[in-house]
Design an enzyme around this catalytic site. Structure first.
Site, short mmCIF file in Angstrom:
data_model
loop_
_atom_site.label_atom_id
_atom_site.label_comp_id
_atom_site.label_asym_id
_atom_site.label_seq_id
_atom_site.Cartn_x
_atom_site.Cartn_y
_atom_site.Cartn_z
N GLU A 196 -0.77 5.48 9.88
CA GLU A 196 -0.85 6.22 8.62
C GLU A 196 -2.31 6.54 8.32
O GLU A 196 -3.15 5.64 8.27
CB GLU A 196 -0.27 5.39 7.47
CG GLU A 196 -0.30 6.15 6.16
CD GLU A 196 0.14 5.33 4.94
OE1 GLU A 196 -0.41 4.23 4.72
OE2 GLU A 196 1.02 5.80 4.20
N LYS A 214 -1.77 -3.90 -13.03
CA LYS A 214 -3.08 -3.82 -12.38
C LYS A 214 -3.16 -2.46 -11.73
O LYS A 214 -2.66 -2.23 -10.62
CB LYS A 214 -3.20 -4.93 -11.34
CG LYS A 214 -4.61 -5.50 -11.17
CD LYS A 214 -5.59 -4.57 -10.55
CE LYS A 214 -5.47 -4.45 -9.06
NZ LYS A 214 -6.33 -3.34 -8.58
N CYS A 240 2.64 9.12 -0.22
CA CYS A 240 3.28 8.20 0.72
C CYS A 240 4.42 8.87 1.48
O CYS A 240 4.72 8.52 2.61
CB CYS A 240 3.81 6.99 -0.02
SG CYS A 240 4.94 7.43 -1.34
N GLU A 293 6.95 -0.95 -2.32
CA GLU A 293 6.98 0.44 -1.82
C GLU A 293 5.67 0.65 -1.08
O GLU A 293 4.60 0.60 -1.69
CB GLU A 293 7.13 1.41 -2.99
CG GLU A 293 8.48 1.24 -3.67
CD GLU A 293 8.65 2.05 -4.93
OE1 GLU A 293 7.68 2.67 -5.39
OE2 GLU A 293 9.77 2.07 -5.45
P1 NAD Z 1 -3.76 -0.65 -1.52
O1 NAD Z 1 -2.73 -1.52 -0.90
O2 NAD Z 1 -5.13 -0.69 -1.00
O3 NAD Z 1 -3.89 -1.00 -3.08
C1 NAD Z 1 -2.79 -0.95 -3.95
C2 NAD Z 1 -3.04 -1.90 -5.08
O4 NAD Z 1 -3.03 -3.24 -4.60
C3 NAD Z 1 -4.37 -1.70 -5.79
O5 NAD Z 1 -4.19 -1.85 -7.17
C4 NAD Z 1 -5.21 -2.83 -5.19
O6 NAD Z 1 -6.28 -3.23 -6.01
C5 NAD Z 1 -4.17 -3.92 -5.07
N1 NAD Z 1 -4.49 -4.99 -4.12
C6 NAD Z 1 -5.20 -4.90 -2.96
N2 NAD Z 1 -5.24 -6.10 -2.35
C7 NAD Z 1 -4.55 -6.97 -3.11
C8 NAD Z 1 -4.24 -8.36 -3.02
N3 NAD Z 1 -4.64 -9.10 -1.97
N4 NAD Z 1 -3.50 -8.92 -4.00
C9 NAD Z 1 -3.06 -8.19 -5.04
N5 NAD Z 1 -3.34 -6.88 -5.20
C10 NAD Z 1 -4.07 -6.27 -4.24
O7 NAD Z 1 -3.16 0.82 -1.50
P2 NAD Z 1 -3.88 2.17 -1.96
O8 NAD Z 1 -4.94 2.47 -0.98
O9 NAD Z 1 -4.22 2.06 -3.40
O10 NAD Z 1 -2.69 3.23 -1.84
C11 NAD Z 1 -2.39 3.91 -0.66
C12 NAD Z 1 -1.23 3.26 0.05
O11 NAD Z 1 -0.10 3.19 -0.81
C13 NAD Z 1 -0.74 4.03 1.27
O12 NAD Z 1 -0.45 3.14 2.31
C14 NAD Z 1 0.55 4.69 0.79
O13 NAD Z 1 1.48 5.00 1.78
C15 NAD Z 1 1.06 3.65 -0.15
N6 NAD Z 1 1.99 4.24 -1.12
C16 NAD Z 1 3.33 4.00 -0.99
C17 NAD Z 1 4.23 4.56 -1.89
C18 NAD Z 1 5.70 4.33 -1.76
O14 NAD Z 1 6.40 4.62 -2.72
N7 NAD Z 1 6.20 3.82 -0.66
C19 NAD Z 1 3.75 5.38 -2.92
C20 NAD Z 1 2.38 5.61 -3.01
C21 NAD Z 1 1.50 5.03 -2.11
#
Ligand code: NAD
Length: 486
Positions: A390, A178, A288, A254
């Site tokens: 963040e 997804k 991140c 992550e």
């Molecule tokens: P997000 O959590 O909003 O979304 C990530 C994914 O989860 C998307 O595909 C979204 O559609 C899905 N999602 C959202 N709600 C869901 C639910 N209830 N059930 C299942 N799936 C769901 O994150 P984002 O805004 O896309 O990305 C930014 C965040 O990601 C920041 O917090 C960043 O720090 C983190 N990040 C972490 C790493 C790492 O390796 N630690 C790497 C990149 C980004």
């Protein structure tokens, strides 16, 4: 307009519900594609196809053939390099050089590295004494975990998605991916690659949509999904963990960070300025591992702030394909509003705005883009929201420190524990300080320098588990012990 469909059982298909949503360009907010939003029935169809593939050709394929196919996936991505670069650039609005030198090559490498890992990692074996003196032979067998749900974010879509799909497939699993609703392009292109090189139908599936009450939730709550690997916000991780508790399915997370950068007075000054500039501002701060809290030893504090300001003010905004452009927009209007609300909050909290703090002046269509200025603050207490939370934008707060003790305590005073970057020429100090900072990844005199064989992940609210190298096998396989009485 570009139409992107879901990829289920080797075919691109519109949603069974007929639902679609718009994808907008981050550079001007024009609608550039229409995306099929997967329904619960589509997810169910993909789960059945993924299960059938496990019991079919994919599941019975020799390891050698499987890893050979993954090498071909990497080679085909490289053959279609320009298509992937163009797709990722359109999706994210980020400059071409980052796509060409980091995000797309690393995405391709993710298939080769994990193919090599699975071929070369041994399992354990023990001879056990038995009362009859004949003994028993124990040995470990790594078997695939099953159907893996891969939920990925928008900030480095292809790299972060393949970082999970590469090891999952190398270990013999099948996947339901997804991609973020903001960045669906490269996951779809990868479907074409899978078909081209002959990955069997059902092994790689892509379901587009949102989180709650959409494809994300349909995947994570589907009982036929055996484990879930997720990269994204910590809050989303909590929701996914609740879903995964039904059926006690395994998770690998992550998540977010509020990473500290620490610059000692003995650091190579120019290298430290360059390093912190990259860590705070690369990818418009949407990394991140990025640094939003910078601590600089007092004797070089003023000089450092001045040097970082000059670099932050030298970026050139624009379309990724325009000559000389090296700075892109944020991913969406929603995210731009979030980042700007933190810019306002910093002022309300009494920050000194060293540079930025708003939206750059853009011409024509680009005035509608999600651009924000790289922003530096000083003068805030550690309790300020922009120092604690963040933001995920191109901004950092810089404060002076006097002792190692003080800076270690400040770096650790966060609910997150993803990464840190430390700048010093004193090797003893480097070892001492890294050992005391509670994070998953510590860089010294570098940042984002990754060897894909090493462990990647976070402590505290930044993650659960480690991926990378052999560590990925912990999550993507079950280790079965076989005990043979001799
Ligand atoms: P997000 O959590 O909003 O979304 C990530 C994914 O989860 C998307 O595909 C979204 O559609 C899905 N999602 C959202 N709600 C869901 C639910 N209830 N059930 C299942 N799936 C769901 O994150 P984002 O805004 O896309 O990305 C930014 C965040 O990601 C920041 O917090 C960043 O720090 C983190 N990040 C972490 C790493 C790492 O390796 N630690 C790497 C990149 C980004």
């Amino acid at each position: 307009m570009l139409q992107i469909d879901n990829f289920i059982n080797g075919s691109f298909k519109a949603a069974s519900s007929g639902r679609r949503f718009d994808k907008r360009s981050p550079v001007d907010n024009k609608i550039i594609a229409s995306i099929a939003e997967a329904s619960a029935a589509d997810v169910d169809e993909a789960v059945k196809a993924a299960r059938a593939a496990l019991h079919g050709e994919w599941g019975s394929m020799s390891q050698e053939t499987r890893v050979g196919l993954l090498y071909e996936v990497a080679d085909e991505i490289t053959r279609r390099f320009d298509d992937f670069v163009a797709a990722e650039m359109e999706d994210t609005g980020q400059p071409e050089h980052v796509m060409k030198h980091v995000f797309i090559p690393r995405g391709a490498a993710n298939f080769k590295v994990f193919a090599d890992v699975i071929k070369n990692v041994p399992t354990e074996s023990f001879m056990t004494d038995t009362p009859d003196g004949r003994g028993a032979l124990n040995y470990g067998l790594r078997v695939p975990k099953g159907v893996i749900g891969v939920i990925s974010p928008w900030n480095a879509p292809f790299l972060l998605m393949t970082w999970k799909v590469g090891p999952a497939l190398a270990c013999g699993n099948t996947v339901l991916v997804k991609p973020s609703e903001e960045t669906p392009f490269t996951a779809a292109l990868l479907g074409e690659v899978m078909n081209k090189v002959g990955i069997p139908a059902g092994v790689y599936n892509v379901l587009n949509g949102f989180g709650p009450n959409s494809a994300g939730e349909f995947i994570t709550s589907h009982p036929g999904v055996d484990a879930i690997t997720f990269t994204g916000e910590t809050r989303t991780g909590s929701a996914i963990m609740k879903a995964a508790s039904e059926g006690t399915r395994d998770v690998s997370f992550e998540m977010g960070g509020k990473n500290a950068g620490i610059v000692f007075a003995d650091a190579d000054f120019d290298a430290a300025v360059d390093g912190i500039f990259r860590s705070a501002f690369l990818n418009t701060g949407q990394v991140c591992l990025g640094t939003e809290r910078v601590y600089v030893e007092r004797p070089i504090f003023d000089k450092f702030v001045t040097a970082l300001k000059a670099k932050a003010e030298s970026v050139k905004f624009g379309r990724p394909t325009d000559a000389g452009v090296n700075y892109g927009p944020l991913i969406s209007r929603e995210h731009q509003n979030k980042v700007l609300s933190y810019y306002n909050k910093a002022v309300e909290e009494g920050a000194t705005v060293v540079t930025g703090g708003g939206v750059p002046q853009m011409e024509g269509e680009l005035a509608e883009g999600n651009f924000v200025q790289p922003t530096i603050w000083t003068g805030l207490p550690e309790t300020a929201a922009v120092v604690k939370e963040e933001i995920f934008g191109p901004c950092c707060h810089i404060s002076p420190f006097d002792t190692e003790e003080e800076v270690v305590a400040k770096a650790n005073d966060t609910e997150y524990g993803l990464s840190t970057t430390i700048w010093t020429t004193n090797l003893n100090r480097a070892h001492r300080v890294t050992a005391r900072i509670d994070v998953g990844i510590s860089w010294v005199n570098s940042w984002f320098l990754r060897d894909l064989r090493t462990a990647f992940g976070g402590t505290k609210q930044s993650g659960i588990g480690r991926e990378g190298g052999v560590h990925s096998l912990e999550f993507y396989t079950e280790l079965r012990n076989v005990c043979i009485k001799l």
